[in-house]
Design a protein around this motif. Structure first.
Motif, PDB file in Angstrom:
ATOM      1  N   TYR A 142       0.859  -1.195   0.000  1.00 34.08           N
ATOM      2  CA  TYR A 142       0.000   0.000   0.000  1.00 34.08           C
ATOM      3  C   TYR A 142       0.887   1.234   0.000  1.00 34.08           C
ATOM      4  O   TYR A 142       1.823   1.328   0.800  1.00 34.08           O
TER       5      TYR A 142
ATOM      6  N   ALA B  59       1.371   4.478   1.399  1.00 32.36           N
ATOM      7  CA  ALA B  59       0.805   4.972   2.660  1.00 32.36           C
ATOM      8  C   ALA B  59      -0.002   6.254   2.464  1.00 32.36           C
ATOM      9  O   ALA B  59      -1.057   6.435   3.086  1.00 32.36           O
TER      10      ALA B  59
ATOM     11  N   LEU C 204      -3.751   5.947   1.767  1.00 26.81           N
ATOM     12  CA  LEU C 204      -4.657   5.315   2.734  1.00 26.81           C
ATOM     13  C   LEU C 204      -5.593   6.323   3.389  1.00 26.81           C
ATOM     14  O   LEU C 204      -6.555   5.937   4.049  1.00 26.81           O
TER      15      LEU C 204
ATOM     16  N   PHE D 238      -5.984   8.418   9.245  1.00 25.14           N
ATOM     17  CA  PHE D 238      -5.695   7.178   9.960  1.00 25.14           C
ATOM     18  C   PHE D 238      -6.968   6.412  10.362  1.00 25.14           C
ATOM     19  O   PHE D 238      -6.999   5.179  10.309  1.00 25.14           O
TER      20      PHE D 238
ATOM     21  N   TRP E 259      -8.108   3.790   7.834  1.00 20.84           N
ATOM     22  CA  TRP E 259      -7.169   2.768   7.329  1.00 20.84           C
ATOM     23  C   TRP E 259      -7.762   1.363   7.367  1.00 20.84           C
ATOM     24  O   TRP E 259      -7.619   0.601   6.416  1.00 20.84           O
TER      25      TRP E 259
ATOM     26  N   ARG F 293      -9.813   0.288   4.512  1.00 17.36           N
ATOM     27  CA  ARG F 293      -9.076   0.135   3.253  1.00 17.36           C
ATOM     28  C   ARG F 293      -8.171  -1.098   3.285  1.00 17.36           C
ATOM     29  O   ARG F 293      -8.033  -1.814   2.304  1.00 17.36           O
TER      30      ARG F 293
ATOM     31  N   PHE G  75       3.741  -1.311   3.977  1.00 17.92           N
ATOM     32  CA  PHE G  75       3.444   0.112   3.862  1.00 17.92           C
ATOM     33  C   PHE G  75       4.671   0.811   3.275  1.00 17.92           C
ATOM     34  O   PHE G  75       5.790   0.620   3.774  1.00 17.92           O
TER      35      PHE G  75
ATOM     36  N   PHE H 220      -1.997  12.018   8.048  1.00 18.78           N
ATOM     37  CA  PHE H 220      -2.770  10.929   8.641  1.00 18.78           C
ATOM     38  C   PHE H 220      -3.626  11.440   9.814  1.00 18.78           C
ATOM     39  O   PHE H 220      -4.534  10.737  10.263  1.00 18.78           O
TER      40      PHE H 220
END
Length: 890
Positions: A105, A107, A110, A113, A116, A119, A133, A158
């Protein structure tokens, strides 16, 4: 869990051999530089060199060294790589290395946070057991996933306005995935560069290759600035009259560009002067010495006058050794005329040496032009290139090789700054990679002309880091990267060594030692492009690498450190060569969705950890991609940004992930190298030596669009040795009626009009891909099934489970039953032997223990002549030849 024994070979028996290792003694902490002596064990209780051994009980994963000495002289040595044991679930059960299926992924895609989990659930539901990641740190200005502004700070994107995302939050999620989802998490460590806008780099410019600590880069910096100014002229249309418009489209433009560089740029910047001697100054110095009556001496008669490079790289700053000059050019008298004549000879020699430096610089400049034009062709003209369009300051003629944080001046004015330390320390070399270069050589160090010759494929958003040979050479950098490593090892189960081939190996060694102190069973993946298996082994052994990622034009999976027996590969370490990953990372594009299904199966059926990115129609760029990944939604109705098993090839991913994990768990640890049936069809076999069962995957790729390219309908028949028990899975890429692909502006999406037709665990008669299957007996003991295909269309795959024919299977089981007394691993697949001769029911050790030495010699090893004395002879194998020896040796 292994016991490693060191035993003496025949040439060392009877000699005083001592074995040393840096594997730590029980209760001690590992220190790479601390070696200890291993003691000898004598199983019989007597001093017997043919039987004694040293041993290590291997309980800690990592890379260790050993060496042995004869007396005080070191005689040989090597490396011991101990693989980690991975554990998942609340019960900490083992995840075998051969069962790893990993999903990458980006990062930054995504999202916040708190989103996440939704996903990442896509990977969980499709059968992956490891997530990779890309770096989770604060990114640099380019927004590349691999250009980090601060290695210690979580990416602030995030966080949201309610909650700041911390390393502890990420660590808690990683633990949840391990305990509740049975998934491990790894992330990248990027050691060899940092973003150009890293704040800590501005405070510590000594951490980069700048013009103060690396003055040998000054000529390359001058060339780089000249090319940047040329970019401005071309972009502003000032070179149109000379045949180079902003939009370069053909060979004529390229030839005119070459002409401008040769006729306008090179004569103006005169790079050769950095490597030459000031002739008049040198002659005057020589003349002064002669006038003073100085005499020279040569320590070596073969010493010749050579140019000594100016360590500060100033124009005409080079010198010569005047001692050698005085010993070479000796006047026949002390008179003015003789001294003048001698000075003329000296002048002539200096001019010759300068001319040689000019020629050498010209060679470098010629290569620089070739590399520059090659880059322009790829970036502006080539069909497979990015087609960047007109030259501009955003998309310059070529990527800049150095940082320049000051106001733009003329080339001449800028050059004055390279000798001002307070400014020159901020002119830092960018990082990149060099095609075909020796990965153990640092291309930014003195002695390398990569920057001057423009041979670097440059990343203009990142500065190459300068570690030196030890932490004392650049204390801040080593300490900063050590903290970065400790954060990573604290929260993640493994690391991916980004750009491992360009990372100084002693740096990676030091950092991995740091990581393993915090997490003993660290899973280490490395991106390694050495182009040489011997070099691969150096990195694998010194760093204790568990898995490799390498890019190829096609996917092929083999192992390093392998033995080949009967064409079977015996891998000892999980390896994955996977072009799919780096095609994406190098910003290339997949042309046809059809190829992805069969190529993915080639990877997953192979004896390796499997490492895949998501498959989408357009490229996912690690630099420019900003859309988010889709979330998992099992409901029938999906909205934008959601996926489930009806989406694309997700159902197929789950099927091949399950298969890969089953094969790893059940001991299918032999992989037959790919059989190329024809140019589009590949067969790969995994074999279990315990049960003698095999799994055979037959894949038909589609690297050409089936709609516009010809594919033969006549597929060759295949002969599969043994009895086909079932079709494990068959899958075909099919087109369905759906609206055509449209790039979603907010979410990474695939092709809606492609899916797969998947069927699992069916009999041959129920297959839609096979027309018919017949049975052929090729010999008295060989059982073969002939497969005729009907619908093995481009973009399809079929996987068979194959056993030996029943009689052979039973015989193997009985044999394994009798072998259990020698090793417990023969229990798997063994069958009871109810009709065995009575002698076979007596343990072999019981029989052997009663033999005299003479009888033991007869059992073990006798030649033909010895056998004939007793009226026998060595075994003669029909249709082959007699064995050389009788007994077990034969």
């Amino acid at each position: 869990g292994f016991e490693l024994q060191f035993r003496l070979g025949p040439t060392l028996q009877g000699k005083p051999v001592t074995v040393y290792t840096n594997y730590p003694a029980s209760g001690e902490v590992f220190d790479r530089h601390k070696f200890r002596t291993l003691s000898w064990h004598n199983p019989t209780g007597k001093e017997d060199d043919s039987d004694k051994y040293c041993k290590l009980d291997l309980q800690i994963s990592g890379s260790y060294q050993y060496y042995f000495s004869l007396g005080n002289e070191k005689s040989g040595g090597g490396y011991i790589v101990v693989d980690p044991i991975l554990r998942v679930g609340a019960d900490n059960h083992v995840l075998p290395l051969d069962c790893v299926t990993l999903q990458t992924y980006l990062a930054k895609c995504l999202g916040p946070f708190h989103e996440w989990e939704e996903r990442l659930k896509v990977a969980k539901e499709t059968g992956y057991n490891m997530i990779h990641f890309t770096p989770l740190q604060k990114l640099g200005l380019s927004r590349s996933c691999y250009s980090l502004a601060d290695q210690l700070e979580v990416n602030p994107e995030f966080s949201n306005h309610n909650k700041k995302c911390t390393w502890s939050d990420i660590g808690a999620l990683v633990e949840k995935l391990k305990n509740e989802w049975n998934m491990l998490c790894i992330t990248d460590v990027v050691y060899n560069h940092t973003a150009t806008n890293s704040e800590w780099l501005r405070m510590h410019p000594e951490c980069g290759y700048n013009l103060v600590n690396s003055p040998h880069l000054k000529p390359a910096w001058v060339l780089d600035r000249a090319l940047w100014h040329l970019t401005g002229m071309v972009a502003d249309g000032k070179c149109i009259a000379k045949g180079v418009p902003p939009l370069i489209e053909n060979d004529q433009h390229l030839n005119c560009l070459r002409k401008i560089i040769y006729e306008d740029i090179y004569p103006k910047i005169k790079l050769w002067e950095f490597f030459q001697v000031d002739v008049n100054k040198a002659v005057q110095q020589f003349k002064t010495l002669l006038t003073q009556g100085k005499m020279g001496t040569k320590s070596d008669p073969n010493q010749h006058l050579q140019i000594l490079q100016d360590p500060d790289y100033r124009r005409f700053g080079c010198t010569v050794d005047m001692n050698i000059a005085l010993a070479t050019f000796i006047p026949h008298s002390n008179g003015p005329a003789a001294i003048e004549e001698c000075c003329n000879w000296f002048r002539k020699r200096i001019e010759e040496l300068n001319a040689e430096q000019y020629r050498q610089t010209s060679h470098h400049q010629e290569q620089a032009v070739n590399c520059l034009v090659g880059t322009v062709v790829y970036e502006r003209i080539a069909c497979n290139g990015p087609k960047l369009g007109p030259i501009s300051r955003k998309h310059p003629l070529v990527t800049r090789y150095f940082t320049y944080p000051f106001k733009e001046l003329t080339v001449e004015e800028e050059e004055t700054m390279i000798h001002q330390p307070d400014k020159a320390c901020y002119f830092m070399a960018h990082n990149g990679w060099v095609m075909g270069d020796d990965p153990l050589r640092n291309f930014a160090e003195p002695g390398s002309n990569v920057y001057l010759r423009r041979e670097l494929i440059c990343w203009g958003d990142s500065v190459k880091l300068r570690y030196g040979n030890k932490p004392e050479d650049c204390p801040y950098l080593w300490e900063h990267m050590k903290k970065y490593t400790e954060i990573t090892a604290k929260y993640f189960h493994g690391v991916r060594l980004d750009n491992c081939h360009s990372t100084p190996i002693h740096v990676a060694e030091y950092m991995l030692d740091t990581a393993r102190k915090l997490r003993a069973d660290l899973y280490v993946v490395a991106e390694l492009f050495t182009g040489n298996e011997e070099l691969d082994n150096i990195f694998v052994n010194r760093l204790g690498i568990t898995s490799l990622i390498r890019g190829r034009l096609a996917v092929c999976v083999v192992s390093f450190q392998q033995e080949i027996i009967d064409d079977m590969l015996f891998p000892r370490t999980a390896v994955c060569y996977l072009a799919l990953l780096h095609m994406v990372q190098l910003h290339m594009k997949f042309e046809f969705i059809m190829q992805l299904r069969p190529q993915g199966v080639v990877v997953f059926i192979s004896q390796s950890s499997s490492y895949l990115l998501k498959f989408v129609f357009l490229q996912i760029s690690v630099v420019s991609e900003e859309r988010f990944y889709a979330k998992w939604n099992p409901a029938a109705h999906l909205t934008s940004g959601e996926v489930n098993f009806q989406t694309g090839i997700l159902a197929g991913r789950l099927a091949i992930n399950r298969l890969h994990q089953e094969l790893g768990a059940k001991g299918f640890n032999q992989a037959r190298s790919e059989d190329q049936v024809d140019e589009d069809i590949v067969a790969v076999t995994r074999h279990c030596p315990n049960t003698h069962q095999s799994v055979v995957a037959v894949c038909r790729t589609a690297f050409r669009d089936p709609k516009t390219c010809f594919y033969s309908k006549e597929v060759p028949e295949m002969c599969i040795p043994g009895k086909i028990d079932e079709v494990v899975l068959e899958a075909r890429t099919i087109e369905r009626s759906a609206s055509p692909y449209k790039k979603d502006l907010h979410f990474i999406n695939g092709l809606p009009n492609f899916t797969i037709e998947l069927r699992e665990h069916i009999q041959i008669k129920d297959s839609k891909i096979i027309k018919q299957a017949g049975t052929a007996i090729k010999g008295p003991n060989e059982f073969v099934q002939e497969i005729e295909f009907e619908r093995l269309t481009p973009g399809s795959v079929i996987v068979f489970r194959v056993s030996l024919d029943p009689k052979a299977q039973e015989a193997v089981g009985v044999l394994r039953n009798h072998l259990v007394q020698f090793s417990s691993h023969f229990k798997s697949g063994s069958l009871p032997d109810d009709h065995s001769a009575p002698i076979l029911k007596t343990p072999f050790s019981s029989i052997a223990s009663k033999l005299t030495l003479a009888e033991l010699n007869q059992v073990l090893y006798r030649c033909e002549a010895e056998e004939q004395e007793d009226g026998g002879g060595c075994y003669n194998i029909p249709n082959w030849s007699p064995l050389k020896y009788a007994g077990l040796q034969g």
